[in-house]
Design a protein around this motif. Structure first.
Motif, mmCIF file in Angstrom:
data_model
loop_
_atom_site.group_PDB
_atom_site.id
_atom_site.type_symbol
_atom_site.label_atom_id
_atom_site.label_comp_id
_atom_site.label_asym_id
_atom_site.label_seq_id
_atom_site.Cartn_x
_atom_site.Cartn_y
_atom_site.Cartn_z
ATOM 1 N N ALA A 165 -23.630 27.447 38.446
ATOM 2 C CA ALA A 165 -22.462 26.612 38.780
ATOM 3 C C ALA A 165 -21.360 27.321 39.432
ATOM 4 N N SER A 185 -18.035 28.099 42.623
ATOM 5 C CA SER A 185 -17.158 27.284 43.329
ATOM 6 C C SER A 185 -16.479 28.320 44.440
ATOM 7 N N VAL A 227 -19.532 23.719 43.742
ATOM 8 C CA VAL A 227 -18.765 22.553 43.554
ATOM 9 C C VAL A 227 -17.299 22.995 43.917
ATOM 10 N N LYS A 230 -16.658 18.778 40.399
ATOM 11 C CA LYS A 230 -16.690 19.607 39.123
ATOM 12 C C LYS A 230 -16.760 18.471 37.918
ATOM 13 N N VAL A 264 -16.903 18.477 34.087
ATOM 14 C CA VAL A 264 -15.368 19.134 33.722
ATOM 15 C C VAL A 264 -14.523 18.106 33.687
ATOM 16 N N LEU A 322 -8.267 24.792 39.476
ATOM 17 C CA LEU A 322 -9.487 24.829 39.815
ATOM 18 C C LEU A 322 -10.468 26.146 39.510
ATOM 19 N N MET A 371 -17.542 24.795 33.621
ATOM 20 C CA MET A 371 -18.614 24.682 34.680
ATOM 21 C C MET A 371 -19.808 25.208 33.944
#
Length: 116
Positions: free
Chosen positions: A15, A17, A43, A49, A55, A65, A74
């Motif tokens: 996961a 970001s 994400v 998320k 989340v 974030l 996450m």
């Protein structure tokens, strides 16, 4: 890393970001990695998320974030959605211990070796 995942019969779910899927991209370039990857999620938005990883919006609002608390949530979301680790809808104790040991083994390194 591919060798470790295969030896431990672990399928990786990422996961990401800020890295936009770079980790799973680099791993996927290695021979044999297809047997060690379950999924890779990139994400960005709070909605993604929440929708894809569970989340909570409150956690995101409290920490933003990209903070550690959100990254940890996450990671748990990715694990919870990876069938390799699930037992009756929960992360099994054995899988949880293998994950902890894997993180502990690599935590002191500056870079994670991708080749086995």
């Amino acid at each position: 890393m591919v060798g470790f995942l295969l030896d431990q019969e672990i399928k990786l779910a990422t996961a990401e970001s800020c890295t936009a899927g770079l980790l799973v991209f680099e791993l996927a370039r290695l021979p044999g990695s297809g047997q060690a990857i379950d999924c890779g999620l990139a994400v960005y938005s709070p909605q993604a998320k929440n929708r894809d990883l569970g989340v909570g919006y409150e956690l995101i609002e409290q920490h933003s974030l990209t903070r550690e608390a959100v990254a940890e949530a996450m990671a748990y979301g990715a694990i919870a959605n990876n069938d390799t680790f699930l037992e009756n809808g929960e992360v099994s104790p054995q899988a949880r211990q293998r994950i902890i040991e894997a993180f502990d083994a690599t935590a002191h390194r500056r870079s994670l070796p991708l080749a086995s």
